[in-house]
Design a protein around this motif. Structure first.
Motif, PDB file in Angstrom:
ATOM      1  N   UNK A 199       0.819  -1.207   0.000  1.00 36.28           N
ATOM      2  CA  UNK A 199       0.000   0.000   0.000  1.00 36.28           C
ATOM      3  C   UNK A 199       0.856   1.263   0.000  1.00 36.28           C
ATOM      4  N   UNK A 200       2.156   1.080   0.083  1.00 33.51           N
ATOM      5  CA  UNK A 200       3.095   2.193   0.060  1.00 33.51           C
ATOM      6  C   UNK A 200       3.102   2.838  -1.317  1.00 33.51           C
ATOM      7  N   UNK A 201       3.047   4.167  -1.412  1.00 29.12           N
ATOM      8  CA  UNK A 201       3.182   4.819  -2.723  1.00 29.12           C
ATOM      9  C   UNK A 201       4.449   4.341  -3.418  1.00 29.12           C
ATOM     10  N   UNK A 202       4.309   3.915  -4.678  1.00 33.00           N
ATOM     11  CA  UNK A 202       5.400   3.240  -5.370  1.00 33.00           C
ATOM     12  C   UNK A 202       5.644   3.839  -6.749  1.00 33.00           C
ATOM     13  N   UNK A 203       6.930   4.013  -7.074  1.00 28.73           N
ATOM     14  CA  UNK A 203       7.349   4.440  -8.402  1.00 28.73           C
ATOM     15  C   UNK A 203       8.105   3.292  -9.054  1.00 28.73           C
ATOM     16  N   UNK A 204       7.682   2.907 -10.256  1.00 29.48           N
ATOM     17  CA  UNK A 204       8.382   1.917 -11.061  1.00 29.48           C
ATOM     18  C   UNK A 204       9.036   2.661 -12.218  1.00 29.48           C
ATOM     19  N   UNK A 205      10.353   2.721 -12.223  1.00 29.49           N
ATOM     20  CA  UNK A 205      11.059   3.446 -13.285  1.00 29.49           C
ATOM     21  C   UNK A 205      12.022   2.469 -13.957  1.00 29.49           C
ATOM     22  N   UNK A 206      11.990   2.444 -15.298  1.00 27.87           N
ATOM     23  CA  UNK A 206      12.681   1.381 -16.018  1.00 27.87           C
ATOM     24  C   UNK A 206      13.305   1.917 -17.296  1.00 27.87           C
ATOM     25  N   UNK A 207      14.402   1.303 -17.709  1.00 28.21           N
ATOM     26  CA  UNK A 207      15.020   1.638 -18.978  1.00 28.21           C
ATOM     27  C   UNK A 207      14.336   0.892 -20.115  1.00 28.21           C
ATOM     28  N   UNK A 208      13.986   1.620 -21.140  1.00 29.82           N
ATOM     29  CA  UNK A 208      13.267   1.030 -22.271  1.00 29.82           C
ATOM     30  C   UNK A 208      14.081  -0.079 -22.938  1.00 29.82           C
ATOM     31  N   UNK A 225       0.238  -3.991  -9.304  1.00 25.99           N
ATOM     32  CA  UNK A 225       0.283  -2.868  -8.362  1.00 25.99           C
ATOM     33  C   UNK A 225      -0.280  -1.638  -9.080  1.00 25.99           C
ATOM     34  N   UNK A 226      -1.604  -1.616  -9.333  1.00 25.86           N
ATOM     35  CA  UNK A 226      -2.194  -0.640 -10.259  1.00 25.86           C
ATOM     36  C   UNK A 226      -2.074   0.818  -9.844  1.00 25.86           C
ATOM     37  N   UNK A 227      -1.797   1.087  -8.578  1.00 23.16           N
ATOM     38  CA  UNK A 227      -1.677   2.480  -8.147  1.00 23.16           C
ATOM     39  C   UNK A 227      -0.256   3.018  -8.288  1.00 23.16           C
ATOM     40  N   UNK A 228       0.653   2.181  -8.746  1.00 21.47           N
ATOM     41  CA  UNK A 228       2.043   2.622  -8.888  1.00 21.47           C
ATOM     42  C   UNK A 228       2.176   3.632 -10.024  1.00 21.47           C
ATOM     43  N   UNK A 229       3.122   4.554  -9.854  1.00 15.27           N
ATOM     44  CA  UNK A 229       3.498   5.488 -10.911  1.00 15.27           C
ATOM     45  C   UNK A 229       4.552   4.793 -11.766  1.00 15.27           C
ATOM     46  N   UNK A 230       4.418   4.861 -13.088  1.00 12.66           N
ATOM     47  CA  UNK A 230       5.349   4.200 -14.005  1.00 12.66           C
ATOM     48  C   UNK A 230       6.055   5.241 -14.854  1.00 12.66           C
ATOM     49  N   UNK A 253      10.586  14.183  -8.405  1.00  5.86           N
ATOM     50  CA  UNK A 253       9.185  14.501  -8.663  1.00  5.86           C
ATOM     51  C   UNK A 253       8.265  13.596  -7.860  1.00  5.86           C
ATOM     52  N   UNK A 254       8.624  12.325  -7.770  1.00  7.27           N
ATOM     53  CA  UNK A 254       7.777  11.374  -7.057  1.00  7.27           C
ATOM     54  C   UNK A 254       7.779  11.598  -5.558  1.00  7.27           C
ATOM     55  N   UNK A 255       8.964  11.806  -4.969  1.00  3.25           N
ATOM     56  CA  UNK A 255       9.021  11.914  -3.513  1.00  3.25           C
ATOM     57  C   UNK A 255       8.512  13.253  -2.998  1.00  3.25           C
ATOM     58  N   UNK A 256       8.445  14.252  -3.870  1.00  2.00           N
ATOM     59  CA  UNK A 256       7.947  15.560  -3.422  1.00  2.00           C
ATOM     60  C   UNK A 256       6.481  15.781  -3.780  1.00  2.00           C
ATOM     61  N   UNK A 257       5.892  14.866  -4.545  1.00  4.02           N
ATOM     62  CA  UNK A 257       4.476  15.001  -4.886  1.00  4.02           C
ATOM     63  C   UNK A 257       3.617  14.736  -3.671  1.00  4.02           C
ATOM     64  N   UNK A 258       2.489  15.455  -3.535  1.00  5.42           N
ATOM     65  CA  UNK A 258       1.585  15.196  -2.408  1.00  5.42           C
ATOM     66  C   UNK A 258       1.090  13.761  -2.437  1.00  5.42           C
ATOM     67  N   UNK A 259       0.984  13.146  -1.276  1.00  3.84           N
ATOM     68  CA  UNK A 259       0.473  11.788  -1.201  1.00  3.84           C
ATOM     69  C   UNK A 259      -0.982  11.755  -1.618  1.00  3.84           C
ATOM     70  N   UNK A 260      -1.392  10.693  -2.292  1.00  2.00           N
ATOM     71  CA  UNK A 260      -2.771  10.552  -2.715  1.00  2.00           C
ATOM     72  C   UNK A 260      -3.686  10.453  -1.502  1.00  2.00           C
ATOM     73  N   UNK A 261      -4.865  11.008  -1.654  1.00  2.00           N
ATOM     74  CA  UNK A 261      -5.804  10.999  -0.524  1.00  2.00           C
ATOM     75  C   UNK A 261      -6.328   9.587  -0.284  1.00  2.00           C
TER      76      UNK A 261
END
Length: 261
Positions: A199-208, A225-230, A253-261
């Motif tokens: 349930x932790x806010x998650x960023x998935x960042x990958x090299x194409x 993990x459908x709520x993850x940012x990709x 950008x991810x760590x400074x964005x407001x947490x989702x309500x």
């Protein structure tokens, strides 16, 4: 270099940035055969305003120790360091195998991870029969050739060869027992069916252009993990050094964005 002894291993780490920052510490975990300096760009950027901790995993870089068999054991080392530094909660960032360690920690101790960033990492390795046989056969070649082939493949076409040779040299200095055992541990790692528990806010960042851990495998994680940012970046497997500024910006950008309500 500060060090911590954990179960017979001496872990070398860096602890930088302001201790009195209102922002939770950022903890950076490198990947297989690498070391904490993969994160030089990210450390320099984030340590200007928040505490940043990075370590050489057991048997890697300036850390000693062998005998580790599983990703869970490496996760225990990271947790021991966080306990030693009295870090109760952090933003946890892991690259490749480091991302597997980060997933293990988040699943076991979600209360300790405010945000999770997985860089070129996956939750389950999936291969065709032919690819699986090729990987198994690769372990039979001479050790230095095994390492050189894997590191060479990690970079997208066009990356400077002289720099790749330096990464190969550093990786080959990692003890053979550590490299080969953890190679097996990564192939055995599988938490894909548990990703929905995070349930932790998650960023998935990958090299194409990642052919070590293809982006299609990361997209299976995004589905689980459908709520993850990709984020997809034009690079290979070694995003922290291939596209350091772009990766740093994505994390920032991810760590400074407001947490989702």
């Amino acid at each position: 270099m500060p060090q911590l002894t954990v179960d017979g291993a001496t872990l070398t780490y860096d602890d930088e940035g302001p201790r009195d920052s209102a922002e939770v510490p950022l903890v950076l975990v490198h990947g297989w055969t690498a070391n904490r300096h993969r994160w030089d760009h990210q450390t320099a950027h984030f340590a200007e305003r928040r505490r940043v901790v990075r370590l050489d995993l057991r048997g890697h870089g300036d850390s000693s120790g062998a005998g580790v068999r599983t990703i869970a054991e490496l996760a225990a080392d990271v947790l021991a360091l966080l306990d030693h530094l009295e870090i109760e909660r952090c933003v946890l960032v892991g690259h490749s195998m480091g991302g597997m360690i980060a997933q293990t920690i988040t699943l076991a101790h979600p209360e300790r991870v405010e945000r999770l960033v997985l860089v070129n990492s996956i939750s389950r390795m999936t291969y065709s029969r032919g690819r699986g046989l090729l990987m198994a056969a690769s372990t039979l070649v001479p050790y230095k050739l095994f390492v050189a082939t894997n590191i060479q493949r990690a970079f997208a076409p066009g990356y400077p060869r002289a720099e790749i040779r330096e990464y190969i040299r550093a990786s080959a200095a990692t003890p053979r027992e550590v490299v080969m055992t953890l190679y097996g541990a990564m192939r055995a790692f599988d938490v894909l069916d548990r990703l929905g528990e995070i349930r932790t806010p998650t960023l998935l960042v990958h090299g194409y252009h990642d052919i070590q851990l293809p982006v299609t495998q990361m997209l299976r994680m995004a589905k689980a993990c459908p709520d993850a940012v990709v984020r997809i970046i034009d690079a290979g497997h070694e995003l922290p050094v291939e596209r350091p500024a772009e990766l740093t910006a994505a994390i920032d950008s991810f760590v400074t964005a407001p947490a989702a309500a």
